[in-house]
Motif scaffolding. Structure first.
Motif, PDB file in Angstrom:
ATOM      1  N   GLU A  29       0.835  -1.213   0.000  1.00 49.86           N
ATOM      2  CA  GLU A  29       0.000   0.000   0.000  1.00 49.86           C
ATOM      3  C   GLU A  29       0.869   1.263   0.000  1.00 49.86           C
ATOM      4  OE1 GLU A  29      -0.481  -2.632   2.056  1.00 49.86           O
ATOM      5  OE2 GLU A  29      -2.265  -3.399   1.021  1.00 49.86           O
ATOM      6  N   LEU A  77      -6.159   1.667  -7.008  1.00 50.65           N
ATOM      7  CA  LEU A  77      -6.246   2.715  -5.990  1.00 50.65           C
ATOM      8  C   LEU A  77      -7.027   3.909  -6.533  1.00 50.65           C
ATOM      9  CD1 LEU A  77      -5.350   4.148  -3.305  1.00 50.65           C
ATOM     10  CD2 LEU A  77      -3.321   4.899  -4.580  1.00 50.65           C
ATOM     11  N   THR A 131       2.467   1.624  -3.384  1.00 48.20           N
ATOM     12  CA  THR A 131       1.458   2.075  -4.349  1.00 48.20           C
ATOM     13  C   THR A 131       1.162   3.557  -4.170  1.00 48.20           C
ATOM     14  OG1 THR A 131       0.476  -0.139  -4.368  1.00 48.20           O
ATOM     15  CG2 THR A 131      -0.889   1.673  -5.199  1.00 48.20           C
ATOM     16  N   ARG A 169      -1.716  -1.635  -9.557  1.00 49.17           N
ATOM     17  CA  ARG A 169      -2.139  -1.258  -8.203  1.00 49.17           C
ATOM     18  C   ARG A 169      -2.537   0.222  -8.138  1.00 49.17           C
ATOM     19  NH1 ARG A 169      -0.535  -4.986  -4.119  1.00 49.17           N
ATOM     20  NH2 ARG A 169       0.510  -6.787  -5.015  1.00 49.17           N
TER      21      ARG A 169
END
Length: 197
Positions: A9, A60, A12, A56
């Protein structure tokens, strides 16, 4: 071994920030590593490579954009919903250009990640729900979705590139375009024979 505190995360998010600053196509794994203060190799414990990172970022961004649209259109219908939807789309595209590009580009996304991501599914539900408020059903729903996406994307892409050189403000043209779309959706032409395919 994965560096403590580094997650897929975080990688990303760093990639998404860079995409907004330099453009999605100019993001490299080395830039992301520098932004996070790690060596390039550390990233590969969390993402498989640049293609995976772009996928990713796309997921997002789809989630972020959908949340904005959902919040903007909550409780609205008809023209109010259309205008709120379109304005949320345009604002996201102009304020998060790299992320927005990821939502429009043909990026290969890991099917497992895509299956868990709520953004794309929720975007479809929101869009079709808004258009059903105009009394549309298939195949007209699909045609209307394509019309809206083409109009919104085309307008913001030209606007972001400085393509509107006329003295009339893009904002005024945007408002008139939404007026025209609303009128069209209210008076959608009847399907012709063979349109079901």
């Amino acid at each position: 071994m994965a560096r403590a505190g580094l997650t897929a995360e975080r990688v990303t998010a760093a990639g998404a920030e860079l995409a907004d600053e330099v453009g999605l196509d100019r993001v490299t794994m080395s830039q992301v590593a520098r932004r996070l203060g790690v060596k390039d190799a550390s990233l590969y414990a969390h993402v498989r490579g640049l293609e995976d990172l772009r996928g990713r970022i796309a997921l997002l961004a789809a989630d972020e954009k959908t949340i904005r649209i959902a919040e903007a259109t909550s409780g609205l219908a008809g023209k109010d919903a259309l205008v709120a939807y379109a304005n949320a789309w345009r604002e996201y595209a102009l304020t998060c250009p790299g992320r927005y590009t990821a939502t429009q580009a043909p990026i290969r996304i890991d099917p497992e990640l895509a299956a868990k991501a709520p953004g794309p599914r929720r975007a479809i539900e929101l869009t079709y729900g808004m258009l059903r408020g105009y009394g549309l059903a298939e195949p007209d729903l699909t045609d209307a979705v394509r019309l809206l996406r083409s109009t919104f994307h085309g307008f913001v892409a030209l606007e972001a590139a400085g393509g509107f050189a006329h003295e009339r403000s893009p904002q005024r043209s945007w408002i008139r375009a939404l007026d025209a779309l609303h009128t069209l959706l209210e008076h959608w032409p009847p399907s012709r024979e063979g349109d079901s395919a």
